[in-house]
Motif scaffolding. Structure first.
Motif, PDB file in Angstrom:
ATOM      1  N   GLN A   1      -5.552  24.478  89.053  1.00  0.00           N
ATOM      2  CA  GLN A   1      -6.430  25.417  88.356  1.00  0.00           C
ATOM      3  C   GLN A   1      -5.912  25.771  86.965  1.00  0.00           C
ATOM      4  OE1 GLN A   1      -6.450  28.912  87.641  1.00  0.00           O
ATOM      5  NE2 GLN A   1      -8.658  29.126  87.406  1.00  0.00           N
ATOM      6  N   GLN A   2      -4.598  25.851  86.812  1.00  0.00           N
ATOM      7  CA  GLN A   2      -4.016  26.182  85.503  1.00  0.00           C
ATOM      8  C   GLN A   2      -4.266  25.087  84.472  1.00  0.00           C
ATOM      9  OE1 GLN A   2       0.045  26.955  86.566  1.00  0.00           O
ATOM     10  NE2 GLN A   2      -0.448  28.896  87.595  1.00  0.00           N
ATOM     11  N   ILE A   3      -4.328  23.825  84.920  1.00  0.00           N
ATOM     12  CA  ILE A   3      -4.644  22.725  84.001  1.00  0.00           C
ATOM     13  C   ILE A   3      -6.004  22.960  83.364  1.00  0.00           C
ATOM     14  CG2 ILE A   3      -5.192  20.257  83.863  1.00  0.00           C
ATOM     15  CD1 ILE A   3      -3.141  19.818  86.130  1.00  0.00           C
ATOM     16  N   VAL A   4      -6.981  23.367  84.187  1.00  0.00           N
ATOM     17  CA  VAL A   4      -8.345  23.583  83.688  1.00  0.00           C
ATOM     18  C   VAL A   4      -8.390  24.775  82.742  1.00  0.00           C
ATOM     19  CG1 VAL A   4     -10.756  23.891  84.340  1.00  0.00           C
ATOM     20  CG2 VAL A   4      -9.218  22.609  85.847  1.00  0.00           C
ATOM     21  N   THR A   5      -7.734  25.865  83.127  1.00  0.00           N
ATOM     22  CA  THR A   5      -7.710  27.064  82.280  1.00  0.00           C
ATOM     23  C   THR A   5      -7.138  26.758  80.912  1.00  0.00           C
ATOM     24  OG1 THR A   5      -7.403  28.444  84.257  1.00  0.00           O
ATOM     25  CG2 THR A   5      -6.890  29.446  82.134  1.00  0.00           C
ATOM     26  N   ARG A   6      -6.006  26.066  80.887  1.00  0.00           N
ATOM     27  CA  ARG A   6      -5.341  25.723  79.633  1.00  0.00           C
ATOM     28  C   ARG A   6      -6.239  24.860  78.752  1.00  0.00           C
ATOM     29  NH1 ARG A   6      -0.699  22.715  81.463  1.00  0.00           N
ATOM     30  NH2 ARG A   6      -1.972  20.848  81.241  1.00  0.00           N
ATOM     31  N   TYR A   7      -6.889  23.883  79.359  1.00  0.00           N
ATOM     32  CA  TYR A   7      -7.726  22.952  78.606  1.00  0.00           C
ATOM     33  C   TYR A   7      -8.910  23.668  77.950  1.00  0.00           C
ATOM     34  CZ  TYR A   7     -10.974  19.116  77.657  1.00  0.00           C
ATOM     35  OH  TYR A   7     -11.857  18.252  77.053  1.00  0.00           O
ATOM     36  N   ILE A   8      -9.624  24.484  78.713  1.00  0.00           N
ATOM     37  CA  ILE A   8     -10.806  25.157  78.161  1.00  0.00           C
ATOM     38  C   ILE A   8     -10.412  26.081  77.022  1.00  0.00           C
ATOM     39  CG2 ILE A   8     -12.665  26.797  78.678  1.00  0.00           C
ATOM     40  CD1 ILE A   8     -12.802  25.559  81.481  1.00  0.00           C
ATOM     41  N   ALA A   9      -9.327  26.828  77.213  1.00  0.00           N
ATOM     42  CA  ALA A   9      -8.866  27.722  76.139  1.00  0.00           C
ATOM     43  C   ALA A   9      -8.508  26.925  74.882  1.00  0.00           C
ATOM     44  CB  ALA A   9      -7.668  28.532  76.624  1.00  0.00           C
ATOM     45  N   GLU A  10      -7.873  25.776  75.053  1.00  0.00           N
ATOM     46  CA  GLU A  10      -7.510  24.939  73.901  1.00  0.00           C
ATOM     47  C   GLU A  10      -8.752  24.436  73.167  1.00  0.00           C
ATOM     48  OE1 GLU A  10      -5.181  21.858  75.642  1.00  0.00           O
ATOM     49  OE2 GLU A  10      -3.305  23.022  75.657  1.00  0.00           O
ATOM     50  N   GLN A  11      -9.777  24.042  73.907  1.00  0.00           N
ATOM     51  CA  GLN A  11     -10.988  23.523  73.267  1.00  0.00           C
ATOM     52  C   GLN A  11     -11.735  24.617  72.514  1.00  0.00           C
ATOM     53  OE1 GLN A  11     -11.128  20.212  73.189  1.00  0.00           O
ATOM     54  NE2 GLN A  11      -9.272  20.472  74.443  1.00  0.00           N
ATOM     55  N   PHE A  12     -11.775  25.808  73.063  1.00  0.00           N
ATOM     56  CA  PHE A  12     -12.403  26.926  72.347  1.00  0.00           C
ATOM     57  C   PHE A  12     -11.645  27.239  71.058  1.00  0.00           C
ATOM     58  CE2 PHE A  12     -14.702  29.133  76.134  1.00  0.00           C
ATOM     59  CZ  PHE A  12     -15.747  28.240  76.004  1.00  0.00           C
ATOM     60  N   ARG A  13     -10.325  27.247  71.134  1.00  0.00           N
ATOM     61  CA  ARG A  13      -9.531  27.533  69.923  1.00  0.00           C
ATOM     62  C   ARG A  13      -9.720  26.440  68.873  1.00  0.00           C
ATOM     63  NH1 ARG A  13      -5.363  29.115  74.036  1.00  0.00           N
ATOM     64  NH2 ARG A  13      -5.467  31.402  74.152  1.00  0.00           N
ATOM     65  N   ALA A  14      -9.892  25.192  69.337  1.00  0.00           N
ATOM     66  CA  ALA A  14     -10.125  24.094  68.397  1.00  0.00           C
ATOM     67  C   ALA A  14     -11.457  24.251  67.676  1.00  0.00           C
ATOM     68  CB  ALA A  14     -10.085  22.757  69.137  1.00  0.00           C
TER      69      ALA A  14
END
Length: 386
Positions: free
Chosen positions: A236-249
């Motif tokens: 679950q943490q993999i998904v959380t990290r990824y979505i947050a990174e894409q929003f910041r990008a």
């Protein structure tokens, strides 16, 4: 078992059949927490594609977006409820050519056509337990070799349908059984009829406010309080990290909510709500987000390559995304999960699970069986409600 009677499905099914007889694309969907569905009809048989200018319609994307284009249904005609009446459809904005199509649709609707005729398809490649477990083992070898951190493997399962069951009855059963899910049924000319009940929001946009969720990790019905192991926490943490990174990008300010356990049909998941603020279009955001590690894996490119090499079927719309986009460009898009393609006498279910270090092949097989229960419950419910 909830036994809600099928109230008005004949009339909604009649509308679906009239659209099919007229060669028109259509979708009926029920948003989470709502009680009545919305039906959108495009008064033109020619399918369009989702692009940066899309507004006032409904997007249906395959898993392989953006390599494969997402379809765009223009919202020419909107009706609400399980008993829609074409006589009350808003027609002020329609062009003369569209009014002629609507008149033909009226004629088909009056014919009282009995059911939606789903297309007959060639047999699917079905992955049985031994082969699926071998695929999981191959995924674990790639993970242990450092090629992947996670990969989502899916399979199909074909379930016979009662000859008296109509697709609209399955749709209403899903609405009754899963009030917190995004429930949809749609048919695109030449492509087929799909149904689903998704627990997973991909993207909601309202002005500068943006929302998503990381939904991963799965438990079948626990005895007492759900206890999550490090394997599910990591997934679950993999998904959380990824979505947050894409929003910041995309230049957005991101806020991550507390982790929580939610029930989705017969299984439980871990979830974090992820909110953001800033200026970004729906088209830009879905290009960044899809596919998330929740339905593909991580790193995304490596996981997609592994999926295409090892899965025995084309995912088509399974694990794609779908949902309405209004005239202002605001949207609510969901991942196409708990999905099935409906055929003449059977439903082809698409089932998947995330593989990470520590996954056990047999347990992963059982997880896909538990996810199948969402659609199996609806099939049973529709059968006893007729």
């Amino acid at each position: 078992m909830i036994r809600t009677p099928v109230r008005h499905s004949h009339q909604l099914g009649q509308l679906h059949q009239a659209c099919q007889a007229s060669g028109l694309p259509w979708v009926s969907y029920r948003l989470p927490g709502e009680t009545e569905p919305i039906t959108s009809i495009q008064l033109d048989p020619e399918l369009a594609y989702f692009d940066s200018n899309a507004a006032g319609g409904f997007v249906i994307s395959p898993f392989d977006f953006p390599e494969k284009k997402a379809f765009w249904l223009k919202n020419d005609l909107t009706l609400q409820g399980f008993a829609p009446d074409l006589q009350f459809a808003r027609t002020a904005q329609l062009r003369p050519a569209q009014l002629l199509v609507l008149a033909k649709l009226h004629e088909q609707f009056k014919k009282n056509l009995p059911e939606l005729a789903c297309s007959s398809l060639p047999p699917a490649d079905r992955v049985h337990q031994t082969l699926y477990e071998r695929q999981v083992e191959a995924a674990l070898l790639a993970i242990n070799a450092g090629k992947l951190e996670k990969v989502v493997l899916s399979r199909t399962e074909t379930i016979p349908l009662n000859e008296n069951q109509q697709p609209v009855q399955l749709f209403e059963a899903l609405c009754a059984l899963y009030p917190a899910a995004f429930v949809s049924i749609y048919q695109l000319p030449g492509i087929g009829c799909w149904i689903g009940a998704s627990p997973e929001l991909l993207l909601a946009r309202h002005g500068e406010q943006v929302e998503s969720m990381s939904l991963a990790g799965t438990l079948t019905q626990p005895q007492g309080e759900a206890v999550w192991q490090s394997k599910e926490q990591h997934e679950q943490q993999i998904v959380t990290r990824y979505i947050a990174e894409q929003f910041r990008a995309c230049g957005l300010d991101v806020s991550i909510g507390e982790q929580e356990t939610i029930q989705a049909g017969q299984v439980y998941h871990l979830r974090n709500r992820i909110s953001a603020k800033g200026q970004a279009t729906v088209y830009e955001l879905v290009h960044r987000l899809h596919p998330t590690p929740a339905i593909c894996g991580y790193p995304v490119a490596a996981a997609r390559a592994f999926i295409h090499e090892h899965e025995q079927h084309n995912r088509e719309f399974y694990a794609g995304f779908l949902g309405p986009v209004d005239e202002q460009g605001d949207a609510r898009l969901y991942v196409n999960l708990r999905a099935a393609r409906l055929e003449k006498t059977q439903a082809r279910l698409y089932l998947g699970g995330g593989i990470v270090a520590g996954s056990q092949p047999t347990a992963e097989w059982e997880e896909t069986r538990a996810k199948a229960a969402t659609l199996l419950a609806a099939i049973h419910h529709a059968g006893i409600s007729t």
